[in-house]
Design a protein around this motif. Sequence first.
Motif, short mmCIF file in Angstrom:
data_model
loop_
_atom_site.label_atom_id
_atom_site.label_comp_id
_atom_site.label_asym_id
_atom_site.label_seq_id
_atom_site.Cartn_x
_atom_site.Cartn_y
_atom_site.Cartn_z
N GLY A 62 34.94 40.82 46.79
CA GLY A 62 35.84 40.68 46.16
C GLY A 62 36.33 41.39 44.89
N THR A 63 35.99 42.62 44.57
CA THR A 63 36.20 43.22 43.37
C THR A 63 37.72 43.32 43.15
OG1 THR A 63 35.82 45.25 44.68
CG2 THR A 63 33.89 44.60 43.47
N PRO A 64 38.05 43.53 42.11
CA PRO A 64 39.48 43.47 41.60
C PRO A 64 40.46 44.70 42.24
CG PRO A 64 38.41 43.12 39.57
CD PRO A 64 37.18 43.68 40.63
N ASP A 65 41.48 44.64 42.77
CA ASP A 65 42.52 45.39 43.30
C ASP A 65 41.71 46.49 44.09
OD1 ASP A 65 44.38 44.08 41.71
OD2 ASP A 65 43.74 45.12 39.99
N GLY A 66 41.71 47.68 43.88
CA GLY A 66 41.34 49.00 44.37
C GLY A 66 40.02 49.26 44.32
N SER A 67 39.12 48.38 43.32
CA SER A 67 37.68 48.75 42.71
C SER A 67 36.81 48.96 44.22
CB SER A 67 37.36 47.79 42.02
OG SER A 67 38.15 47.54 40.84
N THR A 68 36.02 49.86 44.16
CA THR A 68 34.88 49.94 45.04
C THR A 68 34.26 48.77 45.51
OG1 THR A 68 34.49 52.20 44.28
CG2 THR A 68 32.67 51.33 45.60
N ASP A 69 34.05 48.64 46.87
CA ASP A 69 33.39 47.22 47.34
C ASP A 69 32.73 47.63 48.56
OD1 ASP A 69 32.80 44.73 47.92
OD2 ASP A 69 34.58 43.89 47.08
N LEU A 70 32.07 46.67 49.23
CA LEU A 70 31.63 46.78 50.65
C LEU A 70 32.81 46.28 51.45
CD1 LEU A 70 28.36 45.20 50.24
CD2 LEU A 70 28.48 47.30 50.59
N LEU A 71 33.47 47.33 52.27
CA LEU A 71 34.62 46.90 52.86
C LEU A 71 34.29 46.40 54.31
CD1 LEU A 71 36.72 50.07 51.93
CD2 LEU A 71 36.46 47.73 50.75
#
Length: 231
Positions: A62-71
């Motif tokens: 649940g990182t903010p907006d378009g930040s890198t994350d495990l999708l």
Amino acid sequence: MIRRPAEAAFAAVARWRAGRALHTHGTVIDGELELDIRSAIGRVLGPPAARRAVFRASKSIGTPDGSTDLLGMAIRIPVGDTVVDILFASTGTGRLTRLLLVPSAQWWGRPYSTLLPYRVGGRAMLLGLDPVDGPPAGADPADVAASVASGPVELVVTEWPLPGRRRPAGRLRLDVVPEPGPAVTFDPVLNSLPGLRPVRFLAGLREWAYTGSRRGRKAEDVDSIRLPGGP
């Protein structure tokens, strides 16, 4: 002895986040799933070869907006009077790194896998989704809806027998952005079939996680069972 602490941990996270413990926010899309009837998953699900399906894109942490994350991606497949839910996460692109969680900064930039084996028609295998192409889409779930709104997006459905070679099993075509509606919960343990379910031990771990998460956010065991075309 492990079950209660595991459920309690996920319940605590869900209460803190006021939603799912993981994949809290996501975007729901309708699409068409077309499977090769000769594939393992196609044989288990049976006809028709093409059917409408529900898809959800979400960020694990649940990182903010378009930040890198495990999708994460999820598919809900109607089968007779029930549904099957299958969950996928972003992985690497190599033969070995496809077995590992890998963060991503864009939805169509890398493949997705169940990571944990499924028992499909009596055989252990990994299931996957490989994006074919699509408009540029950052890591915000809303970017998926924007992509589909500009035109259909396709993903190749894959199956990887263990041992064996990864092979295509069909296609998922995302084509409709529905109107906002009630929250949709995907559960790969509750919503499975005898011939298509996570392997037994891993299914138990997932069941504890999902039970704890639902308890923490005071959700019903089965939330909105949304079907294609639903609100």
